[in-house]
Design a protein around this motif. Structure first.
Motif, short mmCIF file in Angstrom:
data_model
loop_
_atom_site.label_atom_id
_atom_site.label_comp_id
_atom_site.label_asym_id
_atom_site.label_seq_id
_atom_site.Cartn_x
_atom_site.Cartn_y
_atom_site.Cartn_z
N ASN A 15 34.52 31.73 27.13
CA ASN A 15 33.86 31.73 25.82
C ASN A 15 33.94 33.10 25.17
O ASN A 15 34.27 34.10 25.82
N PRO A 16 33.66 33.17 23.86
CA PRO A 16 33.74 34.46 23.16
C PRO A 16 32.84 35.52 23.79
O PRO A 16 33.17 36.70 23.79
N GLY A 17 31.71 35.10 24.34
CA GLY A 17 30.78 36.05 24.96
C GLY A 17 31.39 36.78 26.13
O GLY A 17 30.93 37.87 26.51
N ALA A 18 32.43 36.21 26.72
CA ALA A 18 33.09 36.85 27.86
C ALA A 18 33.78 38.14 27.44
O ALA A 18 33.99 39.04 28.26
N ALA A 19 34.14 38.23 26.17
CA ALA A 19 34.88 39.40 25.71
C ALA A 19 34.11 40.69 26.02
O ALA A 19 34.70 41.68 26.46
N LYS A 20 32.82 40.66 25.80
CA LYS A 20 31.99 41.84 26.02
C LYS A 20 32.07 42.29 27.49
O LYS A 20 32.24 43.47 27.79
N ALA A 21 31.91 41.33 28.39
CA ALA A 21 31.95 41.66 29.82
C ALA A 21 33.32 42.16 30.23
O ALA A 21 33.43 43.10 31.04
N ILE A 22 34.36 41.57 29.67
CA ILE A 22 35.73 41.98 30.03
C ILE A 22 36.01 43.38 29.50
O ILE A 22 36.54 44.24 30.21
N LEU A 23 35.62 43.64 28.25
CA LEU A 23 35.83 44.99 27.68
C LEU A 23 35.00 46.02 28.43
O LEU A 23 35.45 47.16 28.63
N ALA A 24 33.81 45.62 28.87
CA ALA A 24 32.97 46.55 29.65
C ALA A 24 33.63 46.88 30.98
O ALA A 24 33.62 48.04 31.42
N ALA A 25 34.24 45.89 31.61
CA ALA A 25 34.92 46.13 32.89
C ALA A 25 36.11 47.08 32.69
O ALA A 25 36.34 47.97 33.51
N ALA A 26 36.85 46.87 31.61
CA ALA A 26 37.98 47.76 31.33
C ALA A 26 37.48 49.18 31.03
O ALA A 26 38.05 50.17 31.50
N GLY A 27 36.39 49.26 30.27
CA GLY A 27 35.81 50.56 29.93
C GLY A 27 35.36 51.31 31.16
O GLY A 27 35.58 52.52 31.29
N LYS A 28 34.75 50.60 32.07
CA LYS A 28 34.28 51.20 33.32
C LYS A 28 35.45 51.73 34.14
O LYS A 28 35.35 52.76 34.81
N HIS A 29 36.57 51.03 34.04
CA HIS A 29 37.78 51.45 34.74
C HIS A 29 38.47 52.60 33.98
O HIS A 29 39.36 53.25 34.53
N GLY A 30 38.06 52.80 32.73
CA GLY A 30 38.53 53.95 31.95
C GLY A 30 39.92 53.79 31.35
O GLY A 30 40.58 54.79 31.04
N ARG A 31 40.37 52.55 31.19
CA ARG A 31 41.72 52.36 30.65
C ARG A 31 41.70 51.21 29.63
O ARG A 31 40.90 50.28 29.75
N PRO A 32 42.61 51.25 28.66
CA PRO A 32 42.62 50.20 27.63
C PRO A 32 43.37 48.94 28.10
O PRO A 32 44.32 49.03 28.88
N ILE A 33 42.94 47.81 27.58
CA ILE A 33 43.70 46.57 27.78
C ILE A 33 44.83 46.58 26.75
O ILE A 33 44.58 46.63 25.54
N VAL A 34 46.07 46.55 27.23
CA VAL A 34 47.21 46.58 26.30
C VAL A 34 47.87 45.22 26.16
O VAL A 34 48.63 44.99 25.22
N ARG A 35 47.61 44.34 27.12
CA ARG A 35 48.16 42.98 26.98
C ARG A 35 47.27 41.97 27.67
O ARG A 35 46.57 42.29 28.63
N ILE A 36 47.33 40.76 27.14
CA ILE A 36 46.60 39.62 27.70
C ILE A 36 47.64 38.60 28.12
O ILE A 36 48.42 38.13 27.28
N ALA A 37 47.69 38.28 29.40
CA ALA A 37 48.63 37.28 29.89
C ALA A 37 47.82 36.07 30.37
O ALA A 37 46.92 36.20 31.20
N LEU A 38 48.13 34.92 29.81
CA LEU A 38 47.37 33.70 30.10
C LEU A 38 48.14 32.84 31.10
O LEU A 38 49.34 32.62 30.93
N THR A 39 47.43 32.35 32.11
CA THR A 39 48.10 31.51 33.11
C THR A 39 48.35 30.11 32.58
O THR A 39 49.34 29.48 32.93
N HIS A 40 47.42 29.61 31.78
CA HIS A 40 47.57 28.27 31.20
C HIS A 40 46.56 28.08 30.09
O HIS A 40 45.70 28.94 29.87
N ALA A 41 46.69 26.97 29.37
CA ALA A 41 45.97 26.82 28.09
C ALA A 41 44.62 26.13 28.21
O ALA A 41 44.02 25.80 27.19
#
Ligand SMILES: [Zn+2]
Length: 222
Positions: free
Chosen positions: A30-56
Motif C-alpha cells: 500500500n502507499p503507506g509502505a513508502a514511508k517505511a521503505i524510504l525510512a529503511a533506505a535513509g537509515k542505510h544512508g543511501r538513495p533508492i535509484v531503481r525499483i525492480a518488481l518481481t511480479h504485478a
C-alpha cells in the motif's frame, strides 16, 4: 541485502546495495509502505535509484506509485509480460496454457516502467531469472555476488518452505493466487537447480542453505 518486513512480517520488500545506490525489490501492499521503505533506505544512508518488481500482484506493487512520486527519476523495472498486468491489460498471450487463470489481486499502477526485463538481463549485480507460474511473467533475482536468490512468490517460508504450486495449509495464500500451478512447479525445480546459498521470498523470513528445504517443498507439490 536488507529485508523490509511489513504487515507483521507477512510481506517483504528488499534493498540491495549497488555502486550507484540501492535497488528496491518490490514495494509491498500500500502507499503507506513508502514511508517505511524510504525510512529503511535513509537509515542505510543511501538513495533508492531503481525499483525492480518481481511480479504485478497488488501486495508487491501497492507502494509503487507513492514511492515513484517521492523518488523523481527512479528507474522502474518489471518483466515485459507482467508490465501488461501492471497496466491492467489482462489479455492472455499466445502460447499460454488454456487452463491458466488470473488469481489474486491485480490493482495495477499509474507508474509506467522505464525498462522491461527479460530473463538473463542484469539489474546491477542481480541476474534476472524466469520464474513464471505464480504470475505469467514473474521473475526472480539471483545476486551474483553471494548467490542470494530473491525468489518472489515462487517459494514462501511462512509456515515452512513451500512452493506456490500447491497450497501450504499453514499459509495457502501464494498458491491460491497462482496463475498456473504446473508452471509454478516447473519454476520451483528450475530455481532449486540454481543451488542458491540463501532464499529470500515475498512472504516470510530468509532461509540460509535452503537446498534441502526446497527439495522437500518440491516433493510435497509433485
Ligand atoms: Zn504474488
Amino acid at each position: 541485502m536488507i529485508r523490509i518486513p511489513r504487515f507483521l512480517g507477512l510481506i517483504n520488500a528488499f534493498l540491495v546495495d549497488e555502486d550507484d545506490g540501492l535497488t528496491l525489490i518490490d514495494t509491498t501492499a500500500n502507499p503507506g509502505a513508502a514511508k517505511a521503505i524510504l525510512a529503511a533506505a535513509g537509515k542505510h544512508g543511501r538513495p533508492i535509484v531503481r525499483i525492480a518488481l518481481t511480479h504485478a500482484h497488488q501486495d508487491h506493487i501497492g507502494g509503487l506509485d507513492a514511492l515513484a512520486a517521492q523518488l523523481p527519476g527512479v528507474e522502474v523495472l518489471i518483466s515485459a509480460r507482467d508490465a501488461k498486468l501492471l497496466a491492467k491489460d489482462m489479455t492472455p498471450e499466445p502460447g499460454e496454457p488454456a487452463d491458466a487463470k488470473f488469481r489474486g489481486g491485480y490493482s495495477g499502477a499509474k507508474t509506467q516502467p522505464t525498462r522491461l526485463l527479460e530473463p538473463g538481463d542484469r539489474v546491477g549485480s542481480l541476474e534476472v531469472v524466469a520464474a513464471p507460474g505464480h504470475t505469467p511473467g514473474q521473475v526472480a533475482f539471483m545476486d551474483t555476488r553471494d548467490r542470494t536468490l530473491i525468489a518472489a512468490d515462487a517459494f514462501s517460508t511462512i509456515g515452512g518452505v513451500a512452493t506456490s504450486a500447491k497450497p501450504n495449509p499453514r499459509f495457502p495464500l501464494p498458491a491460491l493466487a497462482t496463475w498456473h500451478p504446473p508452471t509454478a512447479l516447473a519454476t520451483a525445480r528450475a530455481l532449486r537447480a540454481l543451488d542458491p546459498a540463501r532464499l529470500a521470498v515475498g512472504h516470510g523470513k530468509t532461509v540460509e542453505n535452503p537446498g534441502a528445504a526446497m527439495d522437500a517443498a518440491i516433493a510435497k507439490a509433485s
